[in-house]
Design an enzyme around this catalytic site. Structure first.
Site, PDB file in Angstrom:
ATOM      1  N   HIS A  38      27.576  -4.680 -11.835  1.00  8.97           N
ATOM      2  CA  HIS A  38      28.572  -5.319 -10.962  1.00  8.97           C
ATOM      3  C   HIS A  38      27.973  -6.411 -10.070  1.00  8.97           C
ATOM      4  CE1 HIS A  38      31.753  -1.834 -11.003  1.00  8.97           C
ATOM      5  NE2 HIS A  38      31.249  -2.085 -12.207  1.00  8.97           N
TER       6      HIS A  38
ATOM      7  N   CYS B   5       7.734  -0.185  -1.988  1.00  3.70           N
ATOM      8  CA  CYS B   5       7.049  -0.043  -0.702  1.00  3.70           C
ATOM      9  C   CYS B   5       7.245   1.394  -0.250  1.00  3.70           C
ATOM     10  CB  CYS B   5       7.519  -1.085   0.311  1.00  3.70           C
ATOM     11  SG  CYS B   5       9.228  -0.939   0.859  1.00  3.70           S
TER      12      CYS B   5
ATOM     13  N   HIS C 281       0.828  -1.214   0.000  1.00  3.83           N
ATOM     14  CA  HIS C 281       0.000   0.000   0.000  1.00  3.83           C
ATOM     15  C   HIS C 281       0.861   1.263   0.000  1.00  3.83           C
ATOM     16  CE1 HIS C 281       0.954  -1.231   4.062  1.00  3.83           C
ATOM     17  NE2 HIS C 281       0.733  -0.001   4.494  1.00  3.83           N
TER      18      HIS C 281
HETATM   19  C1  RB5 Z   1       4.142   0.369   5.184  1.00  6.17           C
HETATM   20  O1  RB5 Z   1       3.582   1.296   6.048  1.00  6.17           O
HETATM   21  C2  RB5 Z   1       5.652   0.491   5.218  1.00  6.17           C
HETATM   22  O2  RB5 Z   1       6.135   0.067   6.432  1.00  6.17           O
HETATM   23  C3  RB5 Z   1       6.263  -0.292   4.076  1.00  6.17           C
HETATM   24  O3  RB5 Z   1       5.730   0.160   2.867  1.00  6.17           O
HETATM   25  C4  RB5 Z   1       7.768  -0.169   3.860  1.00  6.17           C
HETATM   26  O4  RB5 Z   1       8.163   1.161   3.937  1.00  6.17           O
HETATM   27  C5  RB5 Z   1       8.638  -1.011   4.633  1.00  6.17           C
HETATM   28  O5  RB5 Z   1       9.870  -0.938   4.425  1.00  6.17           O
END
Ligand code: RB5
Length: 154
Positions: A98, A65, A9
């Site tokens: 590399h 993420c 998300h």
């Molecule tokens: C989600 O809130 C967050 O923890 C995740 O997307 C990421 O940043 C983890 O490394």
């Protein structure tokens, strides 16, 4: 190349940009989710990309993420996966040349769409050089995948 793309998300807002630049660069993008900003767990998406690579279904992966870090940590637990968080274009291509990185990890809370386009282009445009010193080092990296497998719990 076939490129698996997945996010949690926290990475969702950059996923369409990544899919678009993969396709515009002449590659096939495989969208492995997530498909909304509803909370999910980044290891589940790292696993999807890692399995696609391990099964030879794709040539590269891109994980997004919030920071890129969690996704990279999770993906790097999987055999044969070499993921790197690259938020500068030098790392995005040098890590492939590399270190034979096969997963680019991005943090959607850190970078914007314009830099994302350049990072993905640099990553996809790079190839492993195959030089002896890099092969030697990667062989040592592979050996680390067995390190600690004799321990009960870590
Ligand atoms: C989600 O809130 C967050 O923890 C995740 O997307 C990421 O940043 C983890 O490394």
């Amino acid at each position: 190349m076939k490129v698996a793309v997945a996010c949690d998300h926290g990475g969702f807002r950059l996923k369409e940009t990544v899919l678009e630049v993969v396709r515009k660069s002449g590659h096939e993008a495989i969208d492995l989710g997530t498909h909304s900003t509803d909370p999910v767990d980044y290891p589940d998406y790292a696993e999807k990309v890692g399995l696609a690579l391990q099964h030879g279904e794709v040539d590269r992966g891109i994980l997004i993420c919030g920071s890129g870090v969690g996704a990279a940590v999770a993906a790097n637990k999987m055999r044969g996966i070499r993921a790197g968080v690259c938020h500068d274009t030098y790392s995005a291509h040098q890590s492939v040349e590399h270190d034979d990185v096969n997963v680019l990890a991005l943090g959607a809370r850190i970078i914007g769409p314009e830099l994302t386009v350049e990072l993905v282009q640099a990553f996809l445009g790079a190839s492993f050089t195959g030089e002896e010193r890099h092969i030697r080092r990667l062989s040592k990296v592979s050996n680390l995948e067995r390190c600690g497998s004799d321990l009960e719990d870590v």
